[in-house]
Design a protein around this motif. Structure first.
Motif, PDB file in Angstrom:
ATOM      1  N   PRO A  49      42.449  45.724  31.135  1.00  4.87           N
ATOM      2  CA  PRO A  49      43.367  46.731  31.794  1.00  4.87           C
ATOM      3  C   PRO A  49      42.863  47.945  30.382  1.00  4.87           C
ATOM      4  CG  PRO A  49      44.015  44.765  31.659  1.00  4.87           C
ATOM      5  CD  PRO A  49      42.318  43.889  31.693  1.00  4.87           C
ATOM      6  N   SER A  50      43.157  46.565  28.811  1.00  4.37           N
ATOM      7  CA  SER A  50      43.433  47.140  27.753  1.00  4.37           C
ATOM      8  C   SER A  50      42.320  46.888  26.537  1.00  4.37           C
ATOM      9  CB  SER A  50      44.881  47.062  27.300  1.00  4.37           C
ATOM     10  OG  SER A  50      44.465  46.344  27.564  1.00  4.37           O
ATOM     11  N   SER A  81      42.638  39.560  23.014  1.00  3.54           N
ATOM     12  CA  SER A  81      42.782  38.553  23.564  1.00  3.54           C
ATOM     13  C   SER A  81      41.672  37.688  23.397  1.00  3.54           C
ATOM     14  CB  SER A  81      44.590  38.896  23.980  1.00  3.54           C
ATOM     15  OG  SER A  81      44.002  39.234  25.486  1.00  3.54           O
ATOM     16  N   THR A  82      41.196  37.394  25.097  1.00  2.00           N
ATOM     17  CA  THR A  82      40.607  36.878  25.757  1.00  2.00           C
ATOM     18  C   THR A  82      39.207  36.184  24.676  1.00  2.00           C
ATOM     19  OG1 THR A  82      39.775  38.348  27.079  1.00  2.00           O
ATOM     20  CG2 THR A  82      41.360  37.355  27.763  1.00  2.00           C
ATOM     21  N   LEU A  83      39.140  36.631  24.031  1.00  2.00           N
ATOM     22  CA  LEU A  83      37.414  36.563  22.640  1.00  2.00           C
ATOM     23  C   LEU A  83      37.862  35.016  22.691  1.00  2.00           C
ATOM     24  CD1 LEU A  83      36.011  39.903  21.213  1.00  2.00           C
ATOM     25  CD2 LEU A  83      35.299  38.955  22.868  1.00  2.00           C
ATOM     26  N   GLU A  84      36.250  34.469  22.974  1.00  2.00           N
ATOM     27  CA  GLU A  84      36.595  33.110  22.854  1.00  2.00           C
ATOM     28  C   GLU A  84      35.132  32.858  21.253  1.00  2.00           C
ATOM     29  OE1 GLU A  84      35.312  31.073  25.821  1.00  2.00           O
ATOM     30  OE2 GLU A  84      36.500  31.320  26.887  1.00  2.00           O
ATOM     31  N   ALA A 124      29.633  35.065  22.606  1.00  2.00           N
ATOM     32  CA  ALA A 124      28.907  36.756  22.683  1.00  2.00           C
ATOM     33  C   ALA A 124      28.908  37.682  24.309  1.00  2.00           C
ATOM     34  CB  ALA A 124      27.530  36.916  22.611  1.00  2.00           C
ATOM     35  N   SER A 125      29.848  38.720  23.394  1.00  2.00           N
ATOM     36  CA  SER A 125      30.285  39.761  24.588  1.00  2.00           C
ATOM     37  C   SER A 125      29.940  40.956  24.690  1.00  2.00           C
ATOM     38  CB  SER A 125      31.677  39.537  25.509  1.00  2.00           C
ATOM     39  OG  SER A 125      32.559  39.970  23.645  1.00  2.00           O
TER      40      SER A 125
END
Length: 835
Positions: A34-35, A41-44, A48-49
């Protein structure tokens, strides 16, 4: 047998291929955030993303998002997530600003930005997957632009690793994606190199390449050990797809030539599994080296098109013509193997490339077939006794059920199951290995139920990784593994009795530390330790507190001779009393020979490890031994002349006493006094015929110095065999008054194959001993004239001249080595150079 790692890689690539080929129009693989704050905040860490930052309602973007959603499914298989981040209207940050929104995509690893992509470069699924993997594998896949860059990369890899060189006309294409997906899986095995420079493709050796099409070359740099030698290259001749690349790499990783020792109908290789034919080069022992070179030459020409195997006719009973030298097995089920007679390797290559050639060759052979020529089962008489014995008994089932079969999965865990694990490393296609398996099965039957001993075997044909890891460089090899101890390698004869003795002795510490005088005395009587047979000679080292250096050397000698010698060690306070009992002073050796009632005392005057090993080996030899095939190497290593009494059965008590007195006398250091029982060792008849052309009346006493001249002297038959008469005769030899009966050939003896050079193996196993060139009784090298018995050893031992190096045969294009009986084809006027 394929490696498990290869199987996992194979399955993984296939699944990836299938997954990448299934269109996915849903949004199951595309994550919605959503933002931007929520996304970051969810990056691990380490994951890779690929992120697309978009306003709430992007106009006219439906086709674009369909491609993104499809790529999300493909990238998910590589652990890469694709995320759609909704930017609030008021957000004017770096990623959500008007100048960036939907114009760029961002690749993160964790929260670290790896690469920015303009969205017009991500126009479809292929471009998205290719560019993302290319960015993530930037350090693993080298991109080169010049020929110098490519050559430098090759030079670094030579002798270490292979290279996969790919040319794609442009990045972001389906071919680029296929290369990158293959690099993702195989990048840890091969070095991948990519270019888009057409000029570089032309410089790699392709005469007139189509630069509008993608190319892939497998460069065999691991085989190029010479820095000046270029890497061989094998091109992928199919379209550049992931499945074709995977297939090509599997073929390049297979053995260049497979050696086969079983029915060809049962053979299955990676080539047959992938739909390619398998060519068999039919071989036999006396042409093996030429056949091996032929097979390797053909294999390089057919690499990627067919497999090549070397089939030993000596180990496999083929019901085909003896002149047949090539066989072809196709992957088609139900099609029989074709056995053919070919003239040269060009015909083999044509055979694979032109299927109609098989029928043509068979028709020509049928026309030439002479009806009167019948197959003679007896014409293939083996001149190697080991191969002959294995071939003769090949249908006999070996009782191997008591021997544990080890694999890569069970090898290390099995070593901890017993106090002593015996492992026989062998090759199932090799004759000596198969012969030793028979002895090993007898050992298993004899030691059945022995506590603390586990007998096992590893077939290095199936599990080469284990054998390489355990430094097994020849077949067969037997090692004993003890818990918490270094493995011990067997280096003796391969008879069951010798193997049992080695395994039994290896159960006891060498040297065994004895704590009391009673234990030491019991040890000399063969009573201690209780589980050990008393037929071995007991050797006890006695040391005082002042001889610690000699004791340490003795312990190291025990490590070297473990399994071969029964050694004990006593160094308690009353050690001096024990040594004085046998008239020696510490450091000393006490020997109690099997069957003897007395104990011999020997002073350890030389205290180096090398000197002790030599002395112990010498002291353990019998004073007047009976020479057998098993113990002959031990006496040949002494490099002394032989005084041999040949007898048709046992020797008389009188002659035995006289020879024993002679052996124990002052001349015992100058020669080996021994005897040979022709009934137990019938090879002695052949030795006597070599010496005298015919077997003389027995018994006969012979002097021969194999290490100096090879002249043979016969003791006068009219004289009785007594110590006085023999010494008088030896004095005449020393004065040059005796005429030799014969002189042996100066030709140097060599085993038929390096694997049969057992004397060299035994010498190499004990580095402390000086090397000797040992030879059988019937042969000798060129040496100076024979010296008198008792002469100065240093004056008569000179280094023998090395035999000239064998001429290296350059590769040719015929199959002469594979068809030695094709002399009739000389009538066609063709000449052959040996391959």
């Amino acid at each position: 047998m394929p490696d498990h790692k290869d199987r996992r890689v194979s399955s993984f690539v296939f699944l990836l291929f299938c997954a990448s080929c299934i269109p996915a129009w849903g949004s199951a693989g595309l994550q919605q955030e959503p933002s931007p704050q929520r996304y970051f905040s969810t990056l691990e860490a380490g994951r890779a993303s690929l992120a697309f930052f978009t306003p709430p309602v992007p106009p006219g973007s439906q086709p674009f998002w369909e491609q993104i959603e499809s790529s999300a499914e493909a990238l998910r298989d590589y652990g890469i997530s694709v995320v759609k981040v909704n930017c609030p209207r008021e957000d004017v940050s770096r990623y959500c600003g008007k100048e960036n929104v939907l114009r760029k995509a961002y690749l993160f690893r964790g929260n670290i930005l790896i690469r920015e992509f303009p969205t017009d470069a991500l126009f479809d699924v292929n471009s998205i997957v290719a560019n993302v993997l290319f960015a993530l594998l930037f350090n693993e896949v080298k991109y080169v632009q010049t020929l110098a860059d490519l050559q430098n990369t090759e030079n670094v890899l030579k002798g270490r690793s292979n290279m996969v060189f790919a040319y794609v006309p442009a990045t972001g294409t389906a071919e680029h994606r296929a290369v990158m997906e293959a690099a993702f899986v195989y990048g840890t095995i091969h070095q991948f190199v990519l270019t888009t420079e057409a000029a570089l493709l032309k410089a790699t050796g392709n005469a007139d390449p189509d630069v509008s099409s993608a190319w892939l070359l497998f460069c065999h740099c691991q085989r190029a050990t010479d820095p000046a030698q270029p890497c061989r290259r094998t091109a992928l001749e199919q379209p550049l797809t992931l499945l074709n690349i995977h297939r090509h790499l599997k073929l390049m990783g297979a053995a260049l030539v497979t050696e086969v020792a079983e029915d060809p109908e049962k053979v299955s290789t990676i080539h047959l599994q992938l739909g390619l034919p398998l060519v068999f080069i039919l071989s036999q022992k006396d042409t093996y080296e030429a056949d091996r070179r032929t097979a390797e030459f053909v294999a390089w020409q057919l690499l990627g098109k067919a497999g090549v195997a070397l089939l030993s006719r000596d180990l496999v009973d083929l019901n085909v013509l003896h002149r047949s030298n090539v066989a072809l097995k196709t992957p088609d089920e139900g099609v029989p193997i074709q056995y053919l007679v070919l003239e040269d390797t060009d015909e083999v290559i044509t055979l694979v490339e032109d299927k109609s050639k098989v029928k043509q060759i068979q028709e020509e052979e049928e026309e030439e077939e002479d009806e009167g020529e019948k197959e003679n089962d007896n014409q293939d008489i083996q001149d190697d006794q080991v191969v002959e014995a294995v071939s003769r008994d090949k249908k006999r089932e070996l009782p191997l059920e008591q021997i544990l079969v080890l694999t890569e999965e069970t090898f290390h865990s099995s070593l901890s199951e017993a106090a002593r694990t015996v492992v026989l490393f062998y090759a199932s296609w090799e004759a000596v290995s198969l012969a030793v398996l028979r002895s090993y099965s007898e050992v298993a039957d004899h030691l059945k139920g022995t506590p603390g001993v586990l007998l096992s075997r590893v077939n290095c044909w199936d599990w080469p990784g284990i054998c390489t890891q355990e430094n097994v460089t020849q077949f067969p090899t037997m090692k004993i593994y003890g818990k918490g101890e270094q493995s011990v390698t067997y280096d003796g004869m391969w008879g069951a009795e010798e193997l049992i003795s080695f395994i039994t002795l290896s159960q006891v510490s060498c040297p065994l530390r004895l704590a009391t005088m009673d234990e030491a005395e019991g040890y000399l009587r063969g009573e201690f330790p209780s589980g050990l047979s008393s037929h071995h000679t007991s050797l006890l080292g006695v040391f005082s507190s002042a001889t610690s250096q000699a004791r340490e050397a003795f312990e190291e000698v025990g490590n070297i001779l473990s399994g071969h010698v029964r050694m004990g060690m006593y160094f308690e306070d009353d050690a001096l009393a024990l040594s004085h009992k046998y008239s020696v002073s510490p450091p000393a050796l006490l020997l109690a020979r099997s069957g003897a009632r007395s104990v011999e005392g020997v002073s350890l005057s030389k205290q180096s490890v090398q000197d002790m090993v030599q002395m112990i080996r010498y002291e353990l030899l019998d004073v007047f031994p009976e020479i057998t095939v098993q113990n002959l190497p031990q006496y040949l290593q002494l490099a002394k002349p032989f005084l041999i009494l040949f007898s048709d059965g046992g020797i008389s008590e009188v002659e035995g006493k006289e020879m024993l007195k002679l052996a124990k006398g002052r001349a015992q250091q100058a020669f080996v006094a021994c005897w040979l029982n022709l009934k137990k060792t019938p090879v002695g008849y052949g030795i006597l015929r070599t010496y005298f052309a015919a077997v003389p009346s027995l018994p006969v006493l012979v002097w021969v110095n194999l290490h100096a001249g090879g002249q043979v002297f016969k003791f006068p038959s009219e004289q009785s065999i007594t110590e006085v008469n023999i010494l008088s005769w030896l004095e005449r030899l020393q004065a040059g008054l005796e005429i030799p009966s014969s002189s042996l050939s100066e030709e140097d003896w060599k085993p038929p194959l390096p694997a049969y050079d057992f004397l060299q193996m035994m010498e190499a196993a004990v580095p402390e001993l000086p090397p000797h060139t040992s030879r059988p009784l019937g042969d000798t090298p060129a040496q100076p004239p024979p010296q008198s018995p008792g002469g100065d050893p240093a004056a008569r031992e000179e280094p023998s001249q090395e035999t000239p190096a064998e001429k290296v045969v350059s590769p040719g294009r015929d199959l002469r080595g594979t068809a030695p009986r094709l002399a009739a084809r000389e009538k066609q006027g063709k000449r052959h150079s040996e391959l």
